[in-house]
Design a protein around this motif. Sequence first.
Motif, mmCIF file in Angstrom:
data_model
loop_
_atom_site.group_PDB
_atom_site.id
_atom_site.type_symbol
_atom_site.label_atom_id
_atom_site.label_comp_id
_atom_site.label_asym_id
_atom_site.label_seq_id
_atom_site.Cartn_x
_atom_site.Cartn_y
_atom_site.Cartn_z
ATOM 1 N N MET A 1 0.845 -1.198 0.000
ATOM 2 C CA MET A 1 0.000 0.000 0.000
ATOM 3 C C MET A 1 0.877 1.244 0.000
ATOM 4 O O MET A 1 1.857 1.329 0.743
ATOM 5 C CB MET A 1 -0.910 0.010 1.233
ATOM 6 C CG MET A 1 -1.793 1.247 1.350
ATOM 7 S SD MET A 1 -3.089 1.093 2.607
ATOM 8 C CE MET A 1 -2.114 0.872 4.101
ATOM 9 N N LYS A 2 0.509 2.194 -0.847
ATOM 10 C CA LYS A 2 1.214 3.467 -0.912
ATOM 11 C C LYS A 2 0.254 4.594 -0.532
ATOM 12 O O LYS A 2 -0.902 4.604 -0.960
ATOM 13 C CB LYS A 2 1.769 3.716 -2.316
ATOM 14 C CG LYS A 2 2.907 2.791 -2.723
ATOM 15 C CD LYS A 2 3.404 3.122 -4.123
ATOM 16 C CE LYS A 2 4.653 2.315 -4.469
ATOM 17 N NZ LYS A 2 4.401 0.855 -4.485
ATOM 18 N N ILE A 3 0.764 5.537 0.267
ATOM 19 C CA ILE A 3 -0.046 6.680 0.680
ATOM 20 C C ILE A 3 0.699 7.965 0.352
ATOM 21 O O ILE A 3 1.871 8.125 0.698
ATOM 22 C CB ILE A 3 -0.362 6.640 2.187
ATOM 23 C CG1 ILE A 3 -1.184 5.393 2.517
ATOM 24 C CG2 ILE A 3 -1.121 7.896 2.611
ATOM 25 C CD1 ILE A 3 -1.525 5.255 3.976
ATOM 26 N N GLU A 36 4.482 8.330 -11.336
ATOM 27 C CA GLU A 36 3.903 7.052 -11.755
ATOM 28 C C GLU A 36 4.053 6.027 -10.632
ATOM 29 O O GLU A 36 5.167 5.745 -10.183
ATOM 30 C CB GLU A 36 4.573 6.546 -13.033
ATOM 31 C CG GLU A 36 4.295 7.430 -14.240
ATOM 32 C CD GLU A 36 4.774 6.808 -15.541
ATOM 33 O OE1 GLU A 36 5.099 5.598 -15.541
ATOM 34 O OE2 GLU A 36 4.819 7.531 -16.556
ATOM 35 N N PHE A 37 2.900 5.471 -10.194
ATOM 36 C CA PHE A 37 2.912 4.552 -9.064
ATOM 37 C C PHE A 37 1.884 3.441 -9.270
ATOM 38 O O PHE A 37 0.843 3.649 -9.879
ATOM 39 C CB PHE A 37 2.601 5.297 -7.763
ATOM 40 C CG PHE A 37 3.596 6.374 -7.436
ATOM 41 C CD1 PHE A 37 4.748 6.079 -6.731
ATOM 42 C CD2 PHE A 37 3.377 7.678 -7.860
ATOM 43 C CE1 PHE A 37 5.670 7.073 -6.439
ATOM 44 C CE2 PHE A 37 4.294 8.680 -7.570
ATOM 45 C CZ PHE A 37 5.446 8.373 -6.860
ATOM 46 N N GLU A 38 2.213 2.284 -8.704
ATOM 47 C CA GLU A 38 1.325 1.127 -8.791
ATOM 48 C C GLU A 38 1.351 0.373 -7.474
ATOM 49 O O GLU A 38 2.399 0.219 -6.851
ATOM 50 C CB GLU A 38 1.771 0.203 -9.930
ATOM 51 C CG GLU A 38 0.910 -1.042 -10.101
ATOM 52 C CD GLU A 38 1.352 -1.908 -11.268
ATOM 53 O OE1 GLU A 38 0.774 -2.998 -11.448
ATOM 54 O OE2 GLU A 38 2.279 -1.490 -12.000
ATOM 55 N N ASP A 39 0.188 -0.071 -7.025
ATOM 56 C CA ASP A 39 0.116 -0.884 -5.808
ATOM 57 C C ASP A 39 -1.289 -1.468 -5.685
ATOM 58 O O ASP A 39 -2.214 -1.052 -6.391
ATOM 59 C CB ASP A 39 0.444 -0.051 -4.564
ATOM 60 C CG ASP A 39 1.113 -0.884 -3.469
ATOM 61 O OD1 ASP A 39 0.639 -2.015 -3.219
ATOM 62 O OD2 ASP A 39 2.095 -0.414 -2.876
ATOM 63 N N ASP A 40 -1.428 -2.404 -4.760
ATOM 64 C CA ASP A 40 -2.734 -3.013 -4.508
ATOM 65 C C ASP A 40 -3.716 -1.972 -3.971
ATOM 66 O O ASP A 40 -4.887 -1.942 -4.350
ATOM 67 C CB ASP A 40 -2.580 -4.162 -3.509
ATOM 68 C CG ASP A 40 -3.911 -4.819 -3.182
ATOM 69 O OD1 ASP A 40 -4.634 -5.185 -4.123
ATOM 70 O OD2 ASP A 40 -4.228 -4.948 -1.987
ATOM 71 N N LEU A 66 -1.793 6.772 -11.435
ATOM 72 C CA LEU A 66 -1.945 5.758 -10.400
ATOM 73 C C LEU A 66 -2.552 4.492 -10.990
ATOM 74 O O LEU A 66 -3.579 4.546 -11.666
ATOM 75 C CB LEU A 66 -2.846 6.277 -9.275
ATOM 76 C CG LEU A 66 -2.410 7.579 -8.591
ATOM 77 C CD1 LEU A 66 -3.444 7.998 -7.555
ATOM 78 C CD2 LEU A 66 -1.034 7.438 -7.959
ATOM 79 N N LYS A 67 -1.921 3.366 -10.697
ATOM 80 C CA LYS A 67 -2.440 2.080 -11.155
ATOM 81 C C LYS A 67 -2.777 1.235 -9.934
ATOM 82 O O LYS A 67 -1.897 0.731 -9.241
ATOM 83 C CB LYS A 67 -1.413 1.366 -12.036
ATOM 84 C CG LYS A 67 -1.960 0.099 -12.688
ATOM 85 C CD LYS A 67 -0.955 -0.516 -13.651
ATOM 86 C CE LYS A 67 -1.528 -1.768 -14.311
ATOM 87 N NZ LYS A 67 -0.549 -2.386 -15.253
ATOM 88 N N SER A 68 -4.063 1.127 -9.650
ATOM 89 C CA SER A 68 -4.522 0.364 -8.496
ATOM 90 C C SER A 68 -6.011 0.093 -8.642
ATOM 91 O O SER A 68 -6.749 0.907 -9.202
ATOM 92 C CB SER A 68 -4.267 1.139 -7.198
ATOM 93 O OG SER A 68 -4.774 0.420 -6.085
ATOM 94 N N LYS A 69 -6.446 -1.037 -8.110
ATOM 95 C CA LYS A 69 -7.870 -1.360 -8.129
ATOM 96 C C LYS A 69 -8.604 -0.761 -6.931
ATOM 97 O O LYS A 69 -9.836 -0.809 -6.876
ATOM 98 C CB LYS A 69 -8.056 -2.879 -8.156
ATOM 99 C CG LYS A 69 -7.589 -3.530 -9.453
ATOM 100 C CD LYS A 69 -7.867 -5.020 -9.460
ATOM 101 C CE LYS A 69 -7.426 -5.653 -10.779
ATOM 102 N NZ LYS A 69 -7.691 -7.121 -10.803
ATOM 103 N N LYS A 143 -11.020 -3.022 2.309
ATOM 104 C CA LYS A 143 -11.335 -2.432 1.000
ATOM 105 C C LYS A 143 -12.813 -2.060 0.872
ATOM 106 O O LYS A 143 -13.472 -2.348 -0.127
ATOM 107 C CB LYS A 143 -10.928 -3.377 -0.130
ATOM 108 C CG LYS A 143 -9.433 -3.605 -0.250
ATOM 109 C CD LYS A 143 -9.098 -4.452 -1.467
ATOM 110 C CE LYS A 143 -7.597 -4.627 -1.623
ATOM 111 N NZ LYS A 143 -7.246 -5.450 -2.805
ATOM 112 N N LYS A 144 -13.293 -1.405 1.892
ATOM 113 C CA LYS A 144 -14.680 -0.955 1.861
ATOM 114 C C LYS A 144 -14.879 0.060 0.738
ATOM 115 O O LYS A 144 -14.036 0.927 0.512
ATOM 116 C CB LYS A 144 -15.055 -0.314 3.198
ATOM 117 C CG LYS A 144 -16.497 0.173 3.271
ATOM 118 C CD LYS A 144 -16.829 0.717 4.660
ATOM 119 C CE LYS A 144 -18.267 1.203 4.734
ATOM 120 N NZ LYS A 144 -18.626 1.679 6.100
#
Length: 252
Positions: A1-3, A36-40, A66-69, A143-144
Amino acid sequence: MKIFYFTATGNNLYVAKRIGGESYSIPKLMKLGQFEFEDDKIGIVFPSYYGGVPKIVEEFLNKVKLKSKYIFAVVSFGSLSGAVIPELLVIGKRNQIQFSYINEILMVDNYLPVFDMAKEMKKEPKKKIEESLAQIINDIQVKKVYIKRHAAVIRSIEAILKKVHSKNKANTEYDKNFYVEDTCNSCKVCEKVCPVNNINVDTKPVYKGNCEQCLACINHCPQNAIRLKQEKSKARFINKNVKLKEIIEANN
């Protein structure tokens, strides 16, 4: 996780640290040109300014990929959060950022022209910060999917607050409201905590007309030498869970 967080007095750095994961300072990333960042899971943590999204946060969201679901945002506020969530959703849509979760957290309001900080700090226990933060942390862990919506009575004044926010965001000469007393000892703390490099210190702070209006310079001044016209008191606020060196590191 990235913040990704923006902080001036430490509130939002504290929130970011409590949520966990890897924390990245928005001002630092802006200066480094990293977008550019990607994480769950990816989160944005920042304060509401005049009921809206701070200028530097909007500029970051306009640039970042940002690449994340699961993308979430947590917004701190002191009294009224205003139209910050509707504005954030517009900014997100414009930049192909789909938020799964947006929530707010009530914290100490440190806007000096409106609030007496001595009185505001006494209200801190009543704001139940830790309880609210614990719920937000749990929401993010599972993941609410949730977007905070205000009651109709609040929504009715969002348009007014939006106009106020837009006017103040465009005011780059806000720093003309600052003045420096002779107790200044040229320590340069104000220069170091400024997130947009708007301050130079030789003998006293000199402002360059590109103010973010975060008031980090005033709140962190060890001599309490920086004053703001129409401030309600000389009391200042720094989140007790965050150290000065962390703010300096975040904003440089």
